[in-house]
Design a protein around this motif. Structure first.
Motif, PDB file in Angstrom:
ATOM      1  N   THR A  75       0.857  -1.186   0.000  1.00 24.65           N
ATOM      2  CA  THR A  75       0.000   0.000   0.000  1.00 24.65           C
ATOM      3  C   THR A  75       0.890   1.231   0.000  1.00 24.65           C
ATOM      4  O   THR A  75       1.808   1.346   0.818  1.00 24.65           O
ATOM      5  CB  THR A  75      -0.915   0.009   1.232  1.00 24.65           C
ATOM      6  OG1 THR A  75      -1.658  -1.211   1.282  1.00 24.65           O
ATOM      7  CG2 THR A  75      -1.875   1.175   1.170  1.00 24.65           C
ATOM      8  N   ILE A  90      -3.608   1.081  -2.984  1.00 26.39           N
ATOM      9  CA  ILE A  90      -3.068  -0.277  -2.993  1.00 26.39           C
ATOM     10  C   ILE A  90      -2.386  -0.516  -4.327  1.00 26.39           C
ATOM     11  O   ILE A  90      -2.978  -0.295  -5.392  1.00 26.39           O
ATOM     12  CB  ILE A  90      -4.187  -1.294  -2.747  1.00 26.39           C
ATOM     13  CG1 ILE A  90      -4.747  -1.095  -1.333  1.00 26.39           C
ATOM     14  CG2 ILE A  90      -3.687  -2.717  -2.925  1.00 26.39           C
ATOM     15  CD1 ILE A  90      -5.954  -1.929  -1.019  1.00 26.39           C
ATOM     16  N   TYR A  98      -7.867   4.736  -2.077  1.00 28.37           N
ATOM     17  CA  TYR A  98      -8.894   4.930  -1.048  1.00 28.37           C
ATOM     18  C   TYR A  98      -9.660   6.215  -1.335  1.00 28.37           C
ATOM     19  O   TYR A  98      -9.052   7.258  -1.621  1.00 28.37           O
ATOM     20  CB  TYR A  98      -8.246   5.021   0.329  1.00 28.37           C
ATOM     21  CG  TYR A  98      -7.916   3.692   0.941  1.00 28.37           C
ATOM     22  CD1 TYR A  98      -8.767   3.097   1.852  1.00 28.37           C
ATOM     23  CD2 TYR A  98      -6.744   3.024   0.609  1.00 28.37           C
ATOM     24  CE1 TYR A  98      -8.470   1.863   2.435  1.00 28.37           C
ATOM     25  CE2 TYR A  98      -6.426   1.797   1.167  1.00 28.37           C
ATOM     26  CZ  TYR A  98      -7.288   1.224   2.074  1.00 28.37           C
ATOM     27  OH  TYR A  98      -6.989   0.005   2.630  1.00 28.37           O
ATOM     28  N   GLU A 198      -4.807  -8.504  -1.756  1.00 26.50           N
ATOM     29  CA  GLU A 198      -5.808  -7.517  -1.390  1.00 26.50           C
ATOM     30  C   GLU A 198      -6.684  -7.155  -2.584  1.00 26.50           C
ATOM     31  O   GLU A 198      -6.216  -7.109  -3.742  1.00 26.50           O
ATOM     32  CB  GLU A 198      -5.124  -6.258  -0.828  1.00 26.50           C
ATOM     33  CG  GLU A 198      -6.065  -5.180  -0.357  1.00 26.50           C
ATOM     34  CD  GLU A 198      -6.893  -5.588   0.854  1.00 26.50           C
ATOM     35  OE1 GLU A 198      -7.700  -4.782   1.322  1.00 26.50           O
ATOM     36  OE2 GLU A 198      -6.733  -6.729   1.341  1.00 26.50           O
TER      37      GLU A 198
END
Length: 451
Positions: A75, A90, A98, A198
């Motif tokens: 990240t 990410i 985000y 992720e």
């Protein structure tokens, strides 16, 4: 008289001892020579492949990072020095950024900027014109800009063994077991590594992201609809299928394209080789010239490797899965032709004579006397090559620009998406296992034998 002759022909005791001695000597020399040959072979391999040079040039730290990247993601926490904008993403991708107002739990915002908890006591604090890396048991390492020049200040001259620092006038990079901090004139960036893939199921903009398996199960079965226009289960499938980070839809299409490439190439080769095999078989074509001509064609097309045909055909017809299918078809046509013709030369003539006695013509003899004998062999060979070509189509697809091979090559070229590389490799292995299972099942059904 006969008893005397038999007795004289039998070896005497002395001769038996000599024979036993010679046999023991041969075994002794074999026991000595085999290890000696293996020893000299290993010595040759050591120098021929420059094993010493490979060991000297090996970078185990890079290997460790590569293996870690296969099963982890990073990240990015980035601050743009030109406008003080903070971006948390990410893998540094826009699709993994985000949204404004959200952040991971390990990022807090202080007076001077983000405070990043990398775990195990490692903390990065963004300050004006730089950042401070707090290393437990060592102290604070400061990376900052002084007169538009990158400077690094450490508590002591000697850094811990687990710290790698590369610094110049324009860039400084500090790498530890917990993460990485990078500073340039334009940006300050921290990388935090975590195990897992992720956003593999849902991206950040999905309403199902961050929920546990139990919560997802409850939503799918009896929970209130997140989107009134569709059931939650349909929404989960759609969000997973259209995942922009992992591109599951594109990957599944690439897998199908790879299998289709192998199928078209293998079946085309079999259909072309079957009639030509009758011409190349000695017991079906009396003309030596015609027979040798077809056999040399088989030798030519299978003598050139499939990758060479791929490069030639991509130059002639351009990139695409069809070009890969043609390359497989040309190479396998030669192999099938040779194997089919040898199988035809070993058929039982009695069955052919029995059908011929009924007044059957040449086509009928081939249909009712020859094909029942060779079809199981042909099917077994075709299915085996289909299974093998599934693997070959991956490499060929990387050259002609199609299938899972293209995605795998693109992920490797970027030198950053190694978790995607591992994802594609896992899918390729599963695809091969599936094709092996399917091929064995088809052989058992079509040929009548368990595999």
């Amino acid at each position: 008289m006969s008893g005397t002759a038999a007795a004289s022909s039998a070896p005497s005791g002395v001769e038996l001892k000599e024979m036993v001695a010679r046999s023991m000597n041969r075994r002794k020399w074999a026991a000595i020579s085999v290890p000696v040959i293996i020893f000299f072979y290993l010595v040759y391999v050591f120098f021929a492949f420059d094993i010493a040079g490979l060991v000297e040039r090996a970078r185990m730290d890079n290997a460790r990072i590569l293996v870690s990247d296969f099963v982890s993601y990073k990240t990015h926490v980035e601050r743009d020095s030109r406008n003080d904008a903070i971006t948390i993403a990410i893998e540094g991708e826009n699709k993994g950024t985000y949204p404004e107002g959200s952040k991971p739990d390990w990022v807090e915002f202080g007076e001077t900027g983000p405070i990043i908890d990398l775990g195990q006591g490692h903390v990065v604090t963004y300050v004006e014109d730089g950042a401070i890396y707090s290393y437990p048991g060592y102290g604070e390492i400061v990376l900052g800009l002084v007169d538009n020049r990158v400077e690094v200040v450490t508590p002591e001259a000697a850094l811990p063994e687990t710290v790698d620092l590369n610094a110049s006038r324009t860039r400084a990079t500090l790498t530890t077991d917990a993460g990485r901090l990078s500073l340039t004139r334009n940006r300050t960036e921290t990388f935090k590594y975590d195990y897992g893939w992720e956003l593999f199921f849902f991206t950040l903009d999905s309403p199902f992201h961050g929920k546990s398996l139990g919560e997802l199960t409850a939503l799918a079965l009896w929970g209130e609809r997140v989107d009134p226009a569709r059931p939650n289960f349909v929404g989960m499938v759609a969000d997973f299928w259209n995942n922009q980070m992992w591109r599951h839809k594109d990957v599944m299409w690439a897998i199908f394209e790879t299998i289709l490439m192998a199928f078209l190439g293998t079946m085309t080769a079999a259909l072309v080789a079957l009639p030509l095999a009758f011409i190349a078989a000695l017991n079906f074509t009396p003309s030596r010239i015609l027979r040798q001509f077809v056999r040399r064609i088989f030798d030519f097309v299978r003598g050139v490797d499939g990758l060479i045909w791929t490069i030639i055909l991509s130059r002639a017809f351009g990139p695409g899965p069809l070009t890969g299918s043609l390359a497989i078809a040309i190479t396998d046509a030669g192999s099938f032709g040779k194997m089919f013709s040898e199988a035809l030369e070993n058929v039982d003539d009695k069955q052919i004579e029995g059908v011929q006695s009924t007044g059957a013509n040449a086509f009928q003899r081939a249909r009712f006397a020859v094909m029942p004998q060779v079809v199981p062999i042909f099917l077994s060979q075709v299915l085996y090559y289909f299974e093998s070509n599934t693997r070959s189509a991956t490499v060929i697809g990387a050259i002609v620009g199609g299938g899972i091979g293209l995605l795998l090559t693109q992920a490797i070229i970027t030198q950053k998406d190694w978790e995607e590389v591992s994802y594609y490799i896992v899918l390729i292995v599963l695809m091969v296992i599936m094709m092996d299972t399917l091929s064995g099942w088809l052989r058992s059904k079509l040929i009548g034998r368990s595999s």
